[in-house]
Scaffold this motif. Sequence first.
Motif, mmCIF file in Angstrom:
data_model
loop_
_atom_site.group_PDB
_atom_site.id
_atom_site.type_symbol
_atom_site.label_atom_id
_atom_site.label_comp_id
_atom_site.label_asym_id
_atom_site.label_seq_id
_atom_site.Cartn_x
_atom_site.Cartn_y
_atom_site.Cartn_z
ATOM 1 N N GLU A 111 0.835 -1.193 0.000
ATOM 2 C CA GLU A 111 0.000 0.000 0.000
ATOM 3 C C GLU A 111 0.875 1.251 0.000
ATOM 4 O OE1 GLU A 111 -3.448 2.287 2.671
ATOM 5 O OE2 GLU A 111 -2.832 0.240 3.170
ATOM 6 N N CYS A 112 0.646 2.120 -0.943
ATOM 7 C CA CYS A 112 1.389 3.378 -1.025
ATOM 8 C C CYS A 112 0.880 4.340 0.052
ATOM 9 C CB CYS A 112 1.204 3.992 -2.412
ATOM 10 S SG CYS A 112 1.969 5.619 -2.609
ATOM 11 N N THR A 113 1.800 4.937 0.799
ATOM 12 C CA THR A 113 1.418 5.911 1.831
ATOM 13 C C THR A 113 1.926 7.314 1.512
ATOM 14 O OG1 THR A 113 3.390 5.344 3.133
ATOM 15 C CG2 THR A 113 1.350 4.149 3.639
ATOM 16 N N LYS A 114 2.679 7.439 0.414
ATOM 17 C CA LYS A 114 3.156 8.752 -0.028
ATOM 18 C C LYS A 114 3.284 8.725 -1.542
ATOM 19 C CE LYS A 114 7.088 11.969 0.274
ATOM 20 N NZ LYS A 114 6.273 13.179 0.538
ATOM 21 N N GLU A 115 2.528 9.565 -2.227
ATOM 22 C CA GLU A 115 2.632 9.560 -3.690
ATOM 23 C C GLU A 115 3.958 10.189 -4.102
ATOM 24 O OE1 GLU A 115 2.392 11.994 -6.180
ATOM 25 O OE2 GLU A 115 2.304 13.765 -4.894
ATOM 26 N N LEU A 116 4.501 9.659 -5.190
ATOM 27 C CA LEU A 116 5.863 10.021 -5.580
ATOM 28 C C LEU A 116 5.939 10.604 -6.981
ATOM 29 C CD1 LEU A 116 7.923 6.998 -4.167
ATOM 30 C CD2 LEU A 116 7.743 9.304 -3.222
ATOM 31 N N SER A 117 4.910 11.310 -7.410
ATOM 32 C CA SER A 117 4.929 11.883 -8.756
ATOM 33 C C SER A 117 6.085 12.852 -8.948
ATOM 34 C CB SER A 117 3.604 12.585 -9.051
ATOM 35 O OG SER A 117 3.360 13.625 -8.111
ATOM 36 N N GLU A 118 6.622 13.376 -7.851
ATOM 37 C CA GLU A 118 7.791 14.262 -7.933
ATOM 38 C C GLU A 118 8.994 13.527 -8.504
ATOM 39 O OE1 GLU A 118 10.756 16.736 -4.868
ATOM 40 O OE2 GLU A 118 8.970 15.696 -4.103
ATOM 41 N N THR A 144 8.662 9.824 -9.806
ATOM 42 C CA THR A 144 8.427 8.691 -10.695
ATOM 43 C C THR A 144 6.995 8.658 -11.220
ATOM 44 O OG1 THR A 144 8.429 6.262 -10.839
ATOM 45 C CG2 THR A 144 7.886 7.213 -8.706
ATOM 46 N N SER A 145 6.839 8.104 -12.413
ATOM 47 C CA SER A 145 5.512 7.913 -12.995
ATOM 48 C C SER A 145 4.959 6.523 -12.674
ATOM 49 C CB SER A 145 5.579 8.091 -14.518
ATOM 50 O OG SER A 145 6.463 7.128 -15.093
ATOM 51 N N SER A 146 5.639 5.770 -11.816
ATOM 52 C CA SER A 146 5.219 4.406 -11.483
ATOM 53 C C SER A 146 3.805 4.394 -10.910
ATOM 54 C CB SER A 146 6.184 3.790 -10.469
ATOM 55 O OG SER A 146 5.678 2.579 -9.954
ATOM 56 N N SER A 147 2.995 3.477 -11.406
ATOM 57 C CA SER A 147 1.620 3.351 -10.906
ATOM 58 C C SER A 147 1.587 2.879 -9.460
ATOM 59 C CB SER A 147 0.828 2.379 -11.784
ATOM 60 O OG SER A 147 1.363 1.064 -11.691
ATOM 61 N N VAL A 148 2.641 2.197 -9.008
ATOM 62 C CA VAL A 148 2.685 1.694 -7.633
ATOM 63 C C VAL A 148 2.632 2.846 -6.636
ATOM 64 C CG1 VAL A 148 4.087 0.415 -5.948
ATOM 65 C CG2 VAL A 148 3.934 -0.381 -8.317
ATOM 66 N N PHE A 149 3.220 3.989 -7.019
ATOM 67 C CA PHE A 149 3.329 5.124 -6.107
ATOM 68 C C PHE A 149 2.506 6.330 -6.579
ATOM 69 C CE2 PHE A 149 7.415 2.789 -6.032
ATOM 70 C CZ PHE A 149 7.406 2.372 -4.703
ATOM 71 N N GLU A 150 1.471 6.076 -7.367
ATOM 72 C CA GLU A 150 0.743 7.195 -7.984
ATOM 73 C C GLU A 150 -0.207 7.908 -7.032
ATOM 74 O OE1 GLU A 150 -1.352 5.643 -11.299
ATOM 75 O OE2 GLU A 150 -2.813 4.513 -10.114
ATOM 76 N N SER A 151 -0.650 7.256 -5.961
ATOM 77 C CA SER A 151 -1.590 7.899 -5.041
ATOM 78 C C SER A 151 -1.554 7.211 -3.691
ATOM 79 C CB SER A 151 -3.012 7.858 -5.609
ATOM 80 O OG SER A 151 -3.450 6.521 -5.776
ATOM 81 N N VAL A 152 -1.824 7.988 -2.642
ATOM 82 C CA VAL A 152 -1.903 7.443 -1.295
ATOM 83 C C VAL A 152 -3.074 6.466 -1.236
ATOM 84 C CG1 VAL A 152 -2.333 7.980 1.133
ATOM 85 C CG2 VAL A 152 -0.862 9.471 -0.240
ATOM 86 N N GLY A 153 -2.827 5.297 -0.683
ATOM 87 C CA GLY A 153 -3.859 4.269 -0.595
ATOM 88 C C GLY A 153 -3.858 3.286 -1.737
#
Length: 513
Positions: A84-91, A93-102
């Motif tokens: 589960e992603c708890t911090k989006e990392l668009s800054e 990476t474009s990875s879908s794993v880290f695209e949104s919190v939750g």
Amino acid sequence: MSERDAAAQQLEQWKAKNENKIGYATNSAGIGIVNPMTSLTIGKYGLIPLRDWQMIEHLSHFHRERIPERIVHAKGAGAFGVFECTKELSEYTSSSVFESVGKKTPIAVRFSNVAGNMGSADSVRDPRGFAIKFYTEEGIWDLVGNNTPIFFMRDPILFPMFIHTQKRNPVTNLRDWDAFWDYFSLTPMCVHQVMFLFSDRGIPNGHRHQHGYGSHTFSLIDKNRKLTWCKFIYKTNQGIENFEDPKEAERIAGEDPDYATRDLYNAIQNAKESGNNDYPSWTFYIQVMTPEQAKQQKFNVFDLTKVWPHKNFPLIKVGKFQLNRNPSNYFAEIEQLAFSPNNLTPGIGDSPDRMLQARMYSYQDAHRYRIGANFQQLPVNKPVNPRNNFQRDGLMSFYNQGGAPNYYPNSFGGPHPDSEAANWTPPPQQFEGKEDYYPEFFDEDNYSQPKVFWERVLNNDEKTRLVKNLASTIKLTKRDIQERTADMFANVSEDLGARLKQQLFGKSKVVHL
């Protein structure tokens, strides 16, 4: 049900769930078996005819029930869960794993011992593999790491050499401590990892009580193709626990060699049955470094024998994962589970790390030998998104893509290049220099970071145990190897060298710094 642990009750539990569903025994074609307890014979005591297809199929399959074990990481355990992603990392990476919190992504995890074979004990001193497979909508991302942030070498050509020293002597078929320490004492780049291995961390108390590391330097690529170097770290939420006393680990190795495997299975099963959601879990972090910062460092940031100092590159918490499902069949889902470091989904890339570059080839090649050319068609390895490629046929091809064109270019509607791929591939990198062998790469700074580990990370009791653990096997080697090894550790710290020589030779004056 009895009061035995969950692992011991597996067959009872299966019976309770399936008692009214079990049909008659068949062969692999679904044809009923006449009698699974006796062969077809000519008379009660006569010969077995060749047409006893039931026996022939039974034995023929038995002969092939074991695929070759992994050369390294042969003994392992695994489970399934969710990240589960708890911090989006668009800054970054474009990875879908880290695209949104939750955002949640299904995962598979395999833990393993590095050097031992499939019959080795779980509580031996050995690095542990800690690999994660992310089943993303963009394909499979394999993060193949260990329970240490570093490794024994920085150049892949040394890997087979190193592994040969960890395996059995080809004549005696026994562990050879002369070979073990001869290699290490002649390869000082390994000293950082060796100190980790012979510290308390060298024998973790089961798979649940250890951290994991992607170890290599990877890259994160954002939607504008900006690149940031990255390290992946996952810290256990069960707390770090190690066997500080090797004698206790040896006792468990004799009494319950599958200790860690059993512990992981029971932890997941008990959490499931109790409903308390207390599944094994880890918190996921990254370290990031810009290309400009990388150029300013005094060490090679792509060197697998080095860590990035947390003071300069602090951990950023970005997610968590838990393991909440045991495999339904160990062979199908764990033994055939195959990780490939080159499986890097959009937004995640490689780096000039020499070891990573070689592993991106080596793992795929090893899987094709061990499991077959179509290993990524197996259910546990296949991506969840559609696959369209030009690979056909080969052993056990379950998904041969029907009559689709198996060549490119074609004018029959076959798969075409991904028009979006250029948006997530790494930006062009420039490398300068002549093609050559660079032996000085072997001798880059090997002692600064191990010195920090000795002086700032370990307390005095931990130092004492490290020295005792080192001496316990070094003393089994010939005298010149003992002396050379002690001198190598003295290059890390005079104190460490003196303590080790005291243990080995009983002569050196111990200097406590």
